[in-house]
Write a protein that holds these residues in place. Structure first.
Motif, short mmCIF file in Angstrom:
data_model
loop_
_atom_site.label_atom_id
_atom_site.label_comp_id
_atom_site.label_asym_id
_atom_site.label_seq_id
_atom_site.Cartn_x
_atom_site.Cartn_y
_atom_site.Cartn_z
N SER A 3 0.82 -1.21 0.00
CA SER A 3 0.00 0.00 0.00
C SER A 3 0.86 1.26 0.00
CB SER A 3 -0.92 0.00 1.21
OG SER A 3 -1.69 1.17 1.26
N LYS A 12 -3.45 7.39 -7.07
CA LYS A 12 -4.55 6.53 -6.64
C LYS A 12 -5.78 6.79 -7.49
CE LYS A 12 -7.12 5.02 -2.56
NZ LYS A 12 -7.34 5.22 -1.11
N GLN A 13 -6.30 5.75 -8.12
CA GLN A 13 -7.46 5.87 -8.99
C GLN A 13 -8.42 4.71 -8.72
OE1 GLN A 13 -4.89 6.03 -12.53
NE2 GLN A 13 -5.82 7.99 -13.02
N LYS A 14 -9.37 4.94 -7.83
CA LYS A 14 -10.31 3.91 -7.42
C LYS A 14 -11.09 3.35 -8.62
CE LYS A 14 -14.18 3.01 -4.29
NZ LYS A 14 -15.11 3.61 -3.30
N ARG A 17 -9.24 0.64 -10.38
CA ARG A 17 -9.21 -0.61 -9.63
C ARG A 17 -10.50 -1.40 -9.83
NH1 ARG A 17 -6.29 1.13 -3.87
NH2 ARG A 17 -4.48 2.16 -4.83
N ILE A 18 -11.60 -0.69 -9.95
CA ILE A 18 -12.89 -1.34 -10.19
C ILE A 18 -12.89 -2.00 -11.57
CG2 ILE A 18 -15.36 -0.93 -10.54
CD1 ILE A 18 -15.16 1.27 -8.42
N LYS A 203 -21.50 0.15 -10.45
CA LYS A 203 -20.49 0.92 -9.73
C LYS A 203 -20.36 2.34 -10.27
CE LYS A 203 -18.83 -2.00 -6.70
NZ LYS A 203 -18.79 -1.69 -5.24
#
Length: 324
Positions: A3, A12-14, A17-18, A203
């Motif tokens: 992490s 960081k790109q949520k 990740r999805i 999502k």
């Protein structure tokens, strides 16, 4: 530890990740249908794609975007199982650099970098990208028991779109739905791609307007031409389930960077992609067409947004005049 490493070197790109999570079943299916070579291909593509972006961003003093992982995975899944690794590597280096970094990096690219990479190797190395295919495994354990499945060297056993183009025959819809047909690594299983699309919509990562536009544009034109008896156009259902159409609709056309920002623009853009796909498939040299249709759509995305915003502005001014 992982992490902290990601936080230090990556943006960081949520959302990304999805997308990666939605692609896991598709990756596993590529191993099942075509063998472990799909994972080897994915590894080398990701390694060099990540390295290309890291070098460029390092020079600029910036962090690497997590989007590069999505780019690498999507690109690798559009390749035939037997694609030489060096060709795949050359493609991703070209796609990341010329499709993304030369525009200024993530969020500034006009074209989808995964498709830039795919188009480059498709045009530059046509033989391994259009002639050499592999049989899809069936039963248990399928491709999990082999490095790569048996190579196909006859048209009658090639991909669904190539077979239709050469012979006019259509593979059963059940095979297309499940995915046990020859094709690119991640583009064969319609059911898994549809489920991934539903997940992305739930999502709120992918725009339903874009997907709807693509489906409506494709279905309307291909349906009309099919009913008119055009022999080059298969029925719309076959067209939707084959040739990487669904994969492109769910994962490529919905790219938030290279597609329009406005809701109305997304639908118009999707509609354009669907129509162009039909035209390329039916009348150009290429059996697929989705790849080039999306790249053409990328060109018009900014113009479409400008047009939509201009119309909205005119309407607002007109409403003000009426109320005044």
């Amino acid at each position: 530890m992982i992490s902290s490493f990601m936080k230090k070197y990556f943006i960081k790109q949520k959302m990304m990740r999805i997308v990666i999570l939605s692609l896991i079943p598709v990756i596993l299916s590529s191993i099942y249908f075509f063998g472990w070579r799909s994972l080897v291909l994915l590894f080398w593509v990701t390694l060099f794609g990540l390295g290309t972006e890291w070098i460029y961003e390092k020079i600029q003093g910036k962090k690497v975007s997590e989007a590069v992982f999505v780019t690498c995975i999507l690109y690798a899944l559009t390749l035939p199982p037997s694609t030489p690794i060096w060709i795949a590597v050359v493609g991703i280096i070209f796609g990341v650099f010329f499709g993304k970094e030369v525009f200024g990096g993530f969020g500034k690219n006009l074209f989808n970098p995964a498709l830039v990479a795919r188009a480059f190797v498709y045009v530059t190395f046509p033989e391994p990208l259009t002639i050499h295919w592999s049989k899809a495994a069936t039963g248990f354990p399928g491709g999990f028991a082999t490095y790569i499945t048996e190579t196909i060297d006859v048209v009658s056993q090639a991909t669904p779109m190539l077979i239709f183009r050469e012979t006019g025959q259509m593979i059963s819809l059940s095979k297309l739905f499940i995915g046990n047909v020859s094709g690119s690594l991640g583009e064969t299983s319609a059911i898994l791609i549809i489920l991934a699309g539903i997940y992305l919509l739930l999502k709120k990562v992918a725009a339903w307007q874009t997907m709807a536009g693509v489906l409506i544009g494709f279905t309307s034109l291909s349906g009309m031409l099919y009913l008119l008896g055009n022999p080059q156009i298969p029925n719309p259902i076959f067209g939707i389930l084959s040739g990487g159409f669904l994969f492109g609709t769910v994962f490529m056309a919905t790219d938030p960077v290279s597609s329009p920002r406005t809701k109305e623009g997304k639908f118009i853009y999707g509609f354009l992609v669907g129509i162009v796909t039909v035209i390329i498939r039916g009348y150009a040299l290429f059996a697929g067409g989705m790849m080039f249709a999306i790249l053409i759509g990328n060109i018009f995305a900014p113009i479409i947004d400008e047009g939509v915003n201009y119309i909205k502005k005119i309407r607002k001014e007109g409403e003000k005049e009426v109320t005044a």
